[in-house]
Design an enzyme around this catalytic site. Structure first.
Site, PDB file in Angstrom:
ATOM      1  CB  ILE A 107      22.013  -3.653 -17.305  1.00 33.40           C
ATOM      2  CG1 ILE A 107      20.759  -4.941 -17.369  1.00 33.40           C
ATOM      3  CG2 ILE A 107      23.457  -3.979 -16.982  1.00 33.40           C
ATOM      4  CD1 ILE A 107      21.292  -6.138 -17.866  1.00 33.40           C
ATOM      5  CB  ILE A 138      26.139  -2.358 -12.896  1.00 34.25           C
ATOM      6  CG1 ILE A 138      27.057  -2.945 -13.761  1.00 34.25           C
ATOM      7  CG2 ILE A 138      25.185  -3.332 -12.080  1.00 34.25           C
ATOM      8  CD1 ILE A 138      26.617  -3.828 -14.896  1.00 34.25           C
ATOM      9  CE  LYS A 139      18.805   2.442 -13.644  1.00 38.15           C
ATOM     10  NZ  LYS A 139      17.471   2.701 -14.524  1.00 38.15           N
ATOM     11  CB  ILE A 140      23.638  -0.342  -7.408  1.00 32.45           C
ATOM     12  CG1 ILE A 140      24.554  -1.366  -8.371  1.00 32.45           C
ATOM     13  CG2 ILE A 140      23.439  -0.970  -5.868  1.00 32.45           C
ATOM     14  CD1 ILE A 140      26.011  -1.532  -7.589  1.00 32.45           C
TER      15      ILE A 140
END
Length: 373
Positions: A107, A138-140
């Site tokens: 996400i 977690i997409k960064i």
């Protein structure tokens, strides 16, 4: 008999699905894909915009949230978290079976925050805490401001999918952030063994940007034109193969060896944007040419179907490296520096996801109005 997706896994490449829709989660469609060998899933604002706009599947939840007084932004947040959480639950068996190697669902932090380190980190922590599942990533984004957030998130023990990388410079900076995060965690006496991360390197967009420029040069003729013509459709693969070689160098080095002794995992390379945009190219071009150990390829539905039907399953990501080096040198001789190209694509990628995010909020606002009426 094993299908092509399962055969890719035996070569060391995990196929993930670059798509999520609520109807997949309750209909058994996702379970069927997992049974065929699907090992993970990624999402982004563009995917969610299409999912919410393209069906009525989200309307009951949207109506409920609106009636409770939630804002458009809060509704967006709730819908995406619900989908990612449900998908992660479906993949939990894969995660357990692979010892935490696969079975992840990603996400993305809000693209509004791509240039704000502290806000990105706060959002990553919130999503991690809210989803509370060991197989969520977690997409960064790999922006200048995103890198310190990536480092701290890894130090916190958060699984991170680093996104929007297009160049060697991006890739090296991301690996450094990953290793720094692990080193800080090790210094603090925290365990390293349970942390997973992927470095999402975007492939096809390099050709989408450069091919028209190379074709224009080719039409001019002469020696430069001939050189340009020979490079059409070659830049993206050459760029990616060189990154995979660098992956091997960095994760065989002494710096990572010290961390591996504490149980650290390699940060796998994930090939993103691997659907073929040019209909003149084979539809599995960016799959067949980038197969190898410690890689992930996240694919859109049409590429998934093509893989099952006719992908060429053999190790290819570290073949033809001399040709890749020549291609990059020839591009530079024509005035195309792939690090500069990467910066342009990074800006465009952040802008694209930001527009999709605003579009998603607009879809929610319109649906909210229609449902209220």
């Amino acid at each position: 008999m094993a299908n092509n997706v399962q055969r890719l896994a035996r070569v060391g490449q995990s196929i993930w699905f670059d798509n999520i829709e609520r109807r997949m989660l309750g209909s058994g469609a996702l379970d069927a894909l997992i049974a065929e060998g699907l090992l993970g899933m990624t999402s982004n604002p563009t995917i969610f915009e299409k999912a919410v706009a393209g069906s009525a599947d989200y309307d009951p939840a949207l109506r409920r949230l609106a009636a409770a007084g939630a804002s458009d932004l809060e509704i967006c947040d709730a819908l995406t978290i619900e989908d990612v959480g449900a998908a992660a639950d479906r993949f939990r068996g894969v995660y357990d079976r692979t010892g935490g190697g696969d079975g992840f669902v990603s996400i993305e932090v809000s693209p509004r925050l791509a240039h704000d380190t502290e806000a990105t980190l706060a959002e990553a922590r919130r999503l991690w805490r809210t989803l509370a599942r060991p197989n969520v990533m977690i997409k960064i984004p790999a922006t200048r401001e995103g890198l310190p957030a990536i480092e701290q998130a890894i130090a916190d023990g958060i699984h991170v999918n680093v996104t929007l990388m297009f160049s060697m410079a991006h890739y090296e900076a991301v690996v450094d952030a990953y290793l720094r995060g692990l080193e800080r965690r090790a210094t603090a006496g925290e365990p390293l063994g349970g942390i997973s991360s992927v470095a999402s390197f975007f492939v096809s967009r390099v050709d989408v940007l450069l091919d028209p420029k190379l074709e224009a040069l080719a039409r001019e003729g002469g020696a430069r034109g001939e050189r340009a013509a020979a490079l059409v459709g070659k830049a993206a693969i050459a760029n990616s193969k060189r990154v995979y070689r660098r992956f091997g160098e960095l994760f065989r080095g002494e710096r990572f060896a010290r961390l591996a002794g504490r149980g650290a995992r390699r940060q796998r390379v994930l090939w993103a944007s691997t659907g073929t945009k040019n209909p003149a190219y084979p539809d599995t071009l960016y799959v067949d040419t980038l197969i190898g150990p410690d890689t992930v390829n996240t694919v859109p539905p049409e590429t998934w179907t093509a893989i099952l039907d006719h992908a060429r399953v053999e190790r290819s990501v570290d073949t033809g490296l001399d040709a890749s080096d020549r291609a990059v040198a020839d591009l530079a001789a024509l005035g195309f520096d792939l690090d500069v190209v990467g910066e342009q694509l990074s800006r465009e990628g952040v802008d694209k996801f930001a527009k999709s995010f605003e579009g998603l909020l607009g879809v929610i606002a319109q649906k909210r109005k229609n449902l209220a009426g």
